[in-house]
Scaffold this active site. Structure first.
Site, short mmCIF file in Angstrom:
data_model
loop_
_atom_site.label_atom_id
_atom_site.label_comp_id
_atom_site.label_asym_id
_atom_site.label_seq_id
_atom_site.Cartn_x
_atom_site.Cartn_y
_atom_site.Cartn_z
N TYR A 109 0.86 -1.18 0.00
CA TYR A 109 0.00 0.00 0.00
C TYR A 109 0.89 1.23 0.00
O TYR A 109 1.87 1.30 0.75
CB TYR A 109 -0.88 0.02 1.26
CG TYR A 109 -1.69 1.30 1.39
CD1 TYR A 109 -3.00 1.34 0.96
CD2 TYR A 109 -1.11 2.45 1.93
CE1 TYR A 109 -3.73 2.52 1.05
CE2 TYR A 109 -1.83 3.64 2.02
CZ TYR A 109 -3.15 3.65 1.58
OH TYR A 109 -3.85 4.82 1.67
N GLU A 199 -3.53 7.44 -3.76
CA GLU A 199 -3.47 6.13 -3.13
C GLU A 199 -3.24 5.07 -4.19
O GLU A 199 -3.92 5.06 -5.22
CB GLU A 199 -4.81 5.90 -2.42
CG GLU A 199 -4.77 4.79 -1.42
CD GLU A 199 -6.11 4.68 -0.69
OE1 GLU A 199 -6.13 4.89 0.52
OE2 GLU A 199 -7.12 4.38 -1.34
#
Ligand code: ADP
Ligand code: MG
Length: 388
Positions: A109, A199
């Site tokens: 991530y 993101e």
């Protein structure tokens, strides 16, 4: 402002951040044509809606034959996609991203948000890629690593090393170099486009050692769109609630909620207090609407029309404290709205402040059917009674 994954990936591509080969399609036929230009199997067909959680909701399909691409596209386009972020009715899918399917070995991530407490960007990195980051944060915060970035220096290589010492001290040097380059490019993209969030979840390492952004999400600071003209053109009006889109045309701060009491208020503080008293009186607000301190007659009229266009609204409360805004302006706006749309639900008005006598007289002398409340509490009780 939010954009779609395919648009975000285009920005990534231009910034030198690796993304899977792919393109956007609006029909199953187009999806098939695009798939033919991409080496496979597998191919991946992905619903383009602003909400996340598409994978779990059935909006991401990995297929092994080219015929299945068309079938997957038909499937996804045929019905609204429901994810934990769309609400129970789901979101209509208008576009698909068709891309090369990657052989994923590891998922990470990587994200950047603004840390308001320290007034600077914060980069977040985790080995728990592909999972909801909120869930990781709640259940295993030790898997999240954070670096605040000093905007005068930008993202520095030692910060990438810090991440890796946290996650995996023995990490392959080439991989470290690749990740570090992606982090730095992502930071530059974040700053130069006035983003409020970027993101990549997941950022993957493939079996052949490629590092690729498999998903891409970018939000922009609305207040900076005036100087980000190219970004502003990426806006997709279909993703907005219809009434919210209408309200934004008139610079009204309107948010749709789940209840049945329409509320028109001036000032965000008073709007929130009004929602509180409505709830205290046992009812539920259908919206938040702040017409603003300096609202014009025209804004009041359009605000009321928007509230009335919501067919769940069973009663309307107008709660105005005339400070900068004058009560006669409000009254004229309400009367004008009533000339353009029929008001079929009970209307309760509480008016105080500048030019209140004049405002009351305008309402009284119109053919409008409404009740007057003494104060805010009284108003909330009166309106709640209408729907109980
Ligand atoms: P969302 O976050 O909305 O669920 P993602 O783009 O993250 O959507 O996709 C969900 C999952 O689907 C990913 O975690 C990954 O496992 C798989 N996936 C997505 N794109 C690809 C791709 N190009 N190749 C292989 N798998 C993919
Ligand atoms: Mg994702």
């Amino acid at each position: 402002m939010k954009i779609h994954e395919y648009q975000a990936k285009e920005l990534f591509r231009n910034a030198g951040i690796p993304v899977p080969k792919g393109d956007v399609a609006a029909s199953p036929e187009e999806a098939l044509e695009i798939a033919k230009t991409i080496d496979g199997p597998p191919w991946v067909v992905k619903a383009q809606i602003h909400a996340g959680g598409r994978g779990k909701g059935g909006g991401v399909k990995v297929v092994k034959s080219i015929e299945e691409v068309k079938k997957a596209a038909e499937d996804i386009l045929s019905k609204p996609l429901i994810t934990h972020q769309t609400g129970p009715n789901g979101q209509k899918v208008r576009n698909l991203l068709v891309e090369e399917g990657l052989d994923i070995e590891r998922e990470f991530y990587l994200g950047i948000v603004i840390d308001r407490k320290i007034e600077s960007p914060a980069m977040i990195f985790s080995q728990a890629g592909g999972m909801e980051i909120e869930e990781v944060s709640a259940k295993s915060p030790e898997l999240l690593f954070l670096e605040n970035i000093d905007i005068t220096n930008g993202f520095l290589p030692y910060q990438a090393r810090n991440f890796f010492f946290g996650v995996e001290p023995m990490l392959d040097k080439n991989l470290l170099r690749e990740f570090s380059s992606i982090m730095s490019k992502l930071y530059n993209l974040f700053i130069s486009n006035d983003c409020s969030l970027v993101e990549i979840n997941p950022l993957v390492v493939t079996s052949s050692g490629r590092v690729v952004a498999l998903d891409a999400k970018i939000n922009f600071d609305d207040n900076a769109l005036f100087r980000q003209k190219n970004i502003a053109t990426l806006h997709d009006p279909y993703e907005m609630d219809e009434l919210e889109a209408e309200a934004s045309k008139y610079s009204l701060n309107y948010i749709r909620l789940d209840g049945n009491i329409g509320a028109m208020v001036n000032g965000a503080g008073l709007a929130m207090a009004t929602m509180d008293v409505i709830k205290l009186a046992g009812a539920e607000p259908a919206n938040f609407l702040d017409v603003g301190g300096g609202a014009t007659e025209e804004m009041v009229k359009n605000g009321l029309k928007i509230i009335l266009a919501d067919n769940r609204v069973k009663a309307v409360l107008i709660n105005i404290f005339g400070g900068i805004m004058r009560c006669d302006v409000l009254a004229r706006g309400v009367v004008n709205a009533a000339k353009e749309v029929e008001i079929k639900v009970p209307l309760i008005v509480r008016l105080e402040g500048t030019n209140v006598q004049e405002g009351r007289a305008i309402l009284k002398n119109s053919d409008l059917d409404f009740s007057v409340a003494r104060d805010i509490e009284d108003a909330a009780e009166m309106v709640a009674e209408q729907v109980s």
